[in-house]
Design a protein around this motif. Sequence first.
Motif, short mmCIF file in Angstrom:
data_model
loop_
_atom_site.label_atom_id
_atom_site.label_comp_id
_atom_site.label_asym_id
_atom_site.label_seq_id
_atom_site.Cartn_x
_atom_site.Cartn_y
_atom_site.Cartn_z
N LEU A 186 0.73 -1.05 -0.02
CA LEU A 186 0.00 -0.16 0.04
C LEU A 186 0.87 1.30 -0.08
O LEU A 186 1.48 1.57 1.25
CB LEU A 186 -0.72 -0.07 1.20
CG LEU A 186 -1.99 -1.12 1.36
CD1 LEU A 186 -2.90 -1.23 2.65
CD2 LEU A 186 -2.90 -1.25 0.22
N ALA A 191 -5.76 1.71 2.82
CA ALA A 191 -6.40 0.93 1.84
C ALA A 191 -7.35 1.60 0.80
O ALA A 191 -7.32 1.09 -0.20
CB ALA A 191 -7.54 0.22 2.73
N VAL A 192 -7.70 2.87 1.12
CA VAL A 192 -8.67 3.75 0.09
C VAL A 192 -8.10 5.26 0.25
O VAL A 192 -7.77 5.70 1.62
CB VAL A 192 -10.16 3.55 0.44
CG1 VAL A 192 -10.75 4.65 -0.35
CG2 VAL A 192 -10.44 2.30 0.02
N SER A 206 -8.06 2.72 -4.67
CA SER A 206 -7.03 1.84 -3.84
C SER A 206 -5.70 1.95 -4.68
O SER A 206 -5.80 1.36 -5.90
CB SER A 206 -7.70 0.40 -3.57
OG SER A 206 -8.48 0.63 -2.57
N THR A 327 -9.98 -2.12 0.95
CA THR A 327 -9.57 -1.67 -0.29
C THR A 327 -10.79 -1.96 -1.00
O THR A 327 -12.05 -2.65 -0.63
CB THR A 327 -8.67 -2.63 -0.88
OG1 THR A 327 -8.99 -4.20 -1.26
CG2 THR A 327 -7.14 -2.67 -0.28
#
Length: 389
Positions: A186, A191-192, A206, A327
Amino acid sequence: MSQQIKIPATYMRGGTSKGVFFALDDLPEPAQQPGPYRDALLLRVIGSPDPYGKHTDGMGGATSSTSKTVILSKSTQAEHDVDYLFGQVAIDKAFIDWSGNCGNLTAAVGAFAINNGLVDNHRIPENGITEVRIWQANIEKTIIAHVPMQDGLVQELGDFELDGVTFPAAEVKIDFISPVGEGAVLPTGNAVDSLAVPGEGELKASFINAGIPTIFVNAEALGYRGNELQEHINGDPEALARFERIRAYGALKMGLIKDIDEAQACQHTPKIAMVAPPSDYTASSGKAINGDDIDVQVRALSMGKLHHAMMGTAAVAIATAAAIPGTLVNIAAGGQTRNGVTFGHPSGTLQVGAKVTMQSQDCDVHSVSMSRSARRLMAGWVYVPEPQS
């Protein structure tokens, strides 16, 4: 004028892609090193740049899936058999992108390596499975190809069916070992993220750095259902420009480029994909896909066009994202913890497994596995004019 030069080559299908394969030692000496001569030679082999977009005067197929070159050699790395270098050839530009891997053609690397003496004989059984240890030189990662053998020969024919490929063949299992690129899986730590794109406002996205750097956005946020086929996207220049704009700003957010204009020189990476929850749809072959048989839908673009199936490296990113809670891929797939995912793509479905360990906000991707197939289409010589210095 001088005569054409001829170079030993093999034309192979791997997964849902095709490419021209070379042994490094078979290339003309100036092409055995990276540089302008090698690029000019391979561009001419494929038939690029072609303003007509047909590749009539070369071996390319005028799509991102069929405009590919591979160079293989005995590995320089300990505990590996073969070094695998991949070049994604642009169709209408004099450009080869060496920045990433082709997961589909990876399925053909093991067979070529065995057939061309790049794997030691003592590691090849008469019958059974040869584990070909591949060093992916573009991204400096290990891949294991499980190549079936029959009577001392690579088994190419079989009954394994792969959506996006017309005829069945022998199954080749591929393990992508620790497939996270430089940095974290990441890259932003989230995650977002919120991605600001001119003309789009703020998009949820994501960013996943596994297999190949990939930007995932929700199909609904772009006005799509997520079950579109190629003709719905590739015939719409405004849509393609829109996806390219999102990809460029996503590359900037991921730290892959420092200036937005650099995205044009990195067409192969990152990928841009849209995701949606499962639904029924009809694949490009006419096959009916039942939404109950898939976990999520994904549509990904490669070299500026919607891919007819799914890039193998993007499948690695999809499986990784599905395994990470929160995500967009994981949410679209139902949000539960999983170590594998079956996703829908324009040609059908694909099942991919992922071994991911979560520790707080950090995650370790041990491996991602999938099954593909591969087959020699032609072996002999490719003829090409001598590149001009």
